[in-house]
Write an enzyme that holds these catalytic residues in place. Structure first.
Site, PDB file in Angstrom:
ATOM      1  N   TYR A  31      15.752  -4.486  14.997  1.00  0.00           N
ATOM      2  CA  TYR A  31      15.307  -4.163  13.539  1.00  0.00           C
ATOM      3  C   TYR A  31      16.363  -4.706  13.074  1.00  0.00           C
ATOM      4  CZ  TYR A  31      14.696  -2.333   8.798  1.00  0.00           C
ATOM      5  OH  TYR A  31      14.501  -1.660   7.522  1.00  0.00           O
ATOM      6  N   VAL A  87       0.885  -9.929   8.211  1.00  0.00           N
ATOM      7  CA  VAL A  87       0.888 -10.984   8.023  1.00  0.00           C
ATOM      8  C   VAL A  87       2.006 -11.812   9.146  1.00  0.00           C
ATOM      9  CG1 VAL A  87       2.111 -10.125   6.118  1.00  0.00           C
ATOM     10  CG2 VAL A  87       3.397  -9.428   7.866  1.00  0.00           C
ATOM     11  N   SER A 103       1.580  -1.499   0.294  1.00  0.00           N
ATOM     12  CA  SER A 103      -0.168   0.060  -0.227  1.00  0.00           C
ATOM     13  C   SER A 103       0.949   0.899  -0.395  1.00  0.00           C
ATOM     14  CB  SER A 103      -0.816   0.253   1.500  1.00  0.00           C
ATOM     15  OG  SER A 103       0.069  -0.124   2.121  1.00  0.00           O
TER      16      SER A 103
END
Ligand code: NAP
Length: 232
Positions: free
Chosen positions: A142, A55, A10
């Site tokens: 991360y 997800v 998106s």
């Protein structure tokens, strides 16, 4: 014409990939987390089919893939980041980063696998980061998730190659998307100067690298840096 499934389509890098693969005439489906307005805009602009799906949630991914007729190319792009000292990070946030950035790939690859195995062909492209290669201060979780994506890509390339499935990865540098929206102009300019070519990347820079990997029939297990030479 191939059927392409892109997670996180998106906005940002995924949206550029949706645009590029749709423009090439492929049937494109994309998953997104919750920004329905952005998803509808992308769908209207490209003809791609949006499916809302977290997800990190295996049941949602399975349900999403029941709406997808086939898959030739799977691009596991959806990801989230967090900036801050690891000592200040909650366990929930740590787990969420791994759930989206790593487990999300596990769910999507397994959902696409029946179609790939039936054809004995397939292409998976994962999205890591230059920080997954070298680690970034204040982005420990991360960086760890993106390091895991690199190892996962290589392991899957070995495991799935005999079934005709290629698995490659892009490792972007600083790409100017919403993910970098909290960075000051000065910081972005300084980061641009750290790359060899003196600029930050665009989402389309990464989408073009994905397009290359999608068509590179004898390339698998490769980590393609798309960072303007930031990390050599
Ligand atoms: P972005 O602009 O923040 O867009 C993230 C996209 O992922 C959106 O489409 C979002 O959907 C979707 N998404 C987030 N969580 C999701 C979930 N749980 N389930 C499904 N979709 C989800 O990010 P970006 O900069 O394009 O980053 C894309 C990928 O590149 C990420 O894996 C990121 O780690 C990696 N990367 C980015 C950079 C960079 O500098 N930008 C550098 C290296 C690597 P909604 O629109 O619905 O929220």
């Amino acid at each position: 014409m191939a059927t392409v499934v892109i997670t996180g389509g998106s906005r940002g890098i995924g949206a550029a990939a949706v645009e590029l693969f749709a423009a090439r005439g492929h049937q494109v489906y994309f998953l997104y987390a919750g920004n329905t307005q952005a998803a509808e805009t992308m769908a209207a602009r490209t003809g791609a089919i949006p499916i809302r799906c977290d997800v990190a949630n295996g049941a949602e991914v399975q349900a999403a893939f029941t709406r997808i007729a086939d898959v030739d190319i799977l691009i596991c792009n959806a990801g989230i980041c967090h900036y801050g000292l690891m000592s200040m990070m909650t366990e929930e946030l740590w787990d969420r980063l791994f759930a989206v950035n790593v487990k999300g790939i596990y769910h999507c690859v397994n959902a696409a696998m029946p179609a790939f195995l039936k054809k004995q062909a397939g292409c998976i492209i994962t999205v890591s980061s230059m920080w997954g290669r070298v680690g970034a201060s204040c982005e420990a979780a991360y960086s760890a998730t993106k390091g895991a994506v690199i190892a996962l890509t290589k392991a899957l390339a070995k495991e799935l190659g005999p079934s005709g499935i290629r698995v490659n990865c892009v490792a972007p540098g600083v790409i100017e998307t919403d993910m970098c929206a909290n960075l000051e102009e000065d910081t972005l300019a300084e980061l641009a100067q750290e790359s060899c070519i003196g600029r930050n990347g665009s989402a389309m820079d990464v989408a073009k690298a994905m397009e290359y990997l999608a068509g590179a029939d004898f390339v698998t297990g490769h980590i393609l840096n798309v960072d303007g030479g930031f990390v050599l």
